[in-house]
Design an enzyme around this catalytic site. Structure first.
Site, mmCIF file in Angstrom:
data_model
loop_
_atom_site.group_PDB
_atom_site.id
_atom_site.type_symbol
_atom_site.label_atom_id
_atom_site.label_comp_id
_atom_site.label_asym_id
_atom_site.label_seq_id
_atom_site.Cartn_x
_atom_site.Cartn_y
_atom_site.Cartn_z
ATOM 1 N N GLU A 1 0.814 -1.215 0.000
ATOM 2 C CA GLU A 1 0.000 0.000 0.000
ATOM 3 C C GLU A 1 0.846 1.263 0.000
ATOM 4 O OE1 GLU A 1 1.553 0.290 3.798
ATOM 5 O OE2 GLU A 1 0.730 -1.512 2.879
ATOM 6 N N ASP A 2 2.037 1.191 0.603
ATOM 7 C CA ASP A 2 2.909 2.364 0.664
ATOM 8 C C ASP A 2 3.358 2.787 -0.735
ATOM 9 O OD1 ASP A 2 4.418 0.095 0.241
ATOM 10 O OD2 ASP A 2 5.586 0.272 2.072
ATOM 11 N N ASN A 3 3.791 1.820 -1.521
ATOM 12 C CA ASN A 3 4.228 2.123 -2.880
ATOM 13 C C ASN A 3 3.074 2.609 -3.742
ATOM 14 O OD1 ASN A 3 4.831 1.073 -5.886
ATOM 15 N ND2 ASN A 3 6.774 1.505 -4.850
#
Length: 471
Positions: A281-283
């Site tokens: 989710e961060d990317n």
């Protein structure tokens, strides 16, 4: 066969080898240029970390920041990791620590720290809100919505940061104050991230390999790619961004038309909950800010110190396999090229090409190549750490570095063979664009693959349901 036909065939073969050799050397020079760029950028960015003016201003003069720390179990170095957010040299921030389960063992550490720092604005959120298959996002949703400030700093539980990190990161995010009438750049900074810097708390083989990987080759390429900045490249150990920006994106990576109003955008299925369908989710959040809003990212001059505990050899392998399998569904072309960026493969290519062109012995070139590559990587380590590899552990570090380099290609091949991954004791199947679904208990890994031991846990994490007082 006529002699002229043989001559023509030999000429064509020679021409083909000549072209391939020139292409191979050109690729080798490109890789070296990128590596040297990462090394130079690391020197310029990380060897001097000045104190931010925001560290000493009044609370009313500093933008408010909400620090979100999702927790699960007793991670390695957890007390020191969390305490580093209580000791930030910044006048205006709150801390929200969240757990999904009221019996989570991380809570004992949290209550101790809140009692130790009673004057800090810190609170605990217990209970997740399930918006997707990603447990980290589910754990973050409630603190994300309850945060008092628009600027959010999301930190993994295994990360320690220096006291000046928040102030310096806000400097990068909001930009330096300016009284000039010149208009700001059209593409402002929407996300500030930090290079992971690993430190092993136990002398396990996997932990040593992770140190050698994250602190050299990974950091070098990560910094270089972000210096060139032709596309998003973000690791989510420590990210700072505006909630108002996140509310406008949904992970589709389709640009938002300028004619669409803010109200129309916000009314759609957007915001943090939209990223619960992704494992990375961060990317995806970073890519969404880049592609959907046309905004940019930047690194501060701080690192995210990543504590690594008892990571076994098998844990290291399956951790790398997991992210290769995620990346191949998100950026297939880049993942296919990945082996040709590693020192062993690119060194063999260059050695073969130079042997054909200049008759340089392959063994001689490979010795020079490996030595030079190692020197650059050690220089990157020194920039990030603020000191060279300690003499007491230098031999072990270099040995782990060589082992890591040799394992890169086999691990990549293993990662390309499947689409199932283990993350914190749960099995997922990676789908198109990096989305995931919960997989059944069927073991995808069989035969010779089981020789590696299989993915038993998430790196240095231990599971609550299997080990006494650990996660």
């Amino acid at each position: 066969m006529p002699s002229n036909a043989l001559t023509d065939s030999s000429t064509e073969k020679h021409t083909a080898y000549l072209v391939l050799s020139i292409v191979g050397i050109a690729w080798y020079l490109i890789l070296w240029s990128l590596g040297l760029l990462g090394c130079r950028s690391a020197r310029r960015r990380y060897r001097l970390r000045p104190r931010s003016p925001l560290a000493t201003v009044s609370p009313s003069s500093a933008p408010g920041v909400s620090i979100l720390r999702p927790l699960k179990g007793l991670d390695t170095n957890l007390y020191e990791n969390l305490e580093s957010t209580f000791t930030q040299e910044y006048p205006n921030y709150e801390i929200i620590l969240s757990v999904a389960d009221e019996n989570d063992q991380a809570l004992s550490v949290v209550w101790d720290l809140i009692a130790k720092y009673p004057h800090k604005d810190a609170k605990v959120v217990i209970g997740e809100e399930v918006v997707g298959v990603n447990p980290k996002v589910n754990n973050l949703i409630r603190p994300y919505r309850q945060a008092a400030n628009d600027i959010l700093w999301v930190l993994d539980s295994n990360v320690t940061v220096a006291p000046g990190t928040l102030a310096r990161s806000v400097d990068v995010l909001i930009g330096p104050p300016s009284s000039s009438p010149v208009s700001p750049p059209s593409r402002r900074i929407a996300l500030v991230h930090h290079v992971p810097f690993a430190f092993a708390t136990e002398p396990a083989l996997g932990a040593r390999l992770e140190e050698a990987f994250l602190n050299t080759n990974h950091a070098k390429m990560y910094i270089a790619i972000n210096t060139v900045a032709i596309d998003s490249c973000v690791v989510g150990k420590s990210n700072l961004y505006h909630r108002s920006d996140i509310e406008r994106v949904n992970g589709s990576l389709k640009p938002i038309a300028p004619t669409i109003s803010t109200e129309d955008v916000a009314s759609e299925d957007r915001g943090l909950a939209a990223f619960g369908r992704f494992l990375a989710e961060d990317n995806m959040i970073a890519s969404a800010l880049w592609h959907e809003l046309g905004l940019r990212h930047d690194l501060s001059c701080d690192v995210a110190r990543n504590a690594i505990g008892k990571m076994s050899f098998a844990d290291y392998i399956w951790r790398r396999v997991r992210w290769i399998r995620v990346r191949k569904h998100m950026v297939l072309a880049a993942t296919l090229v990945e082996p040709f960026t590693e020192s062993v493969v690119v060194g063999l290519i260059a050695a073969t090409c130079l042997n054909y062109l200049l008759h340089i012995p392959r063994w001689l070139f490979l010795i020079i190549h490996c030595g030079a590559w190692l020197m650059v990587d050690l220089d990157v380590y020194e920039s990030l750490a603020g000191h060279p590899v300690p003499e007491s552990s230098r031999l072990a570090f270099v040995a782990a570095w060589f082992m890591r380099e040799g394992l890169a290609l086999p691990i990549w091949m293993l990662g390309m063979l499947g689409s199932e991954v283990d993350w914190r004791g749960r099995k997922y199947r990676v789908l198109q664009n990096g989305e995931v679904e919960r997989a059944d208990d069927r073991q995808e890994h069989s035969g010779w693959i089981r020789w590696f031991g299989g993915p038993s846990q998430d790196g240095h994490y231990q599971r609550l349901d299997t080990v006494g007082n650990a996660q």
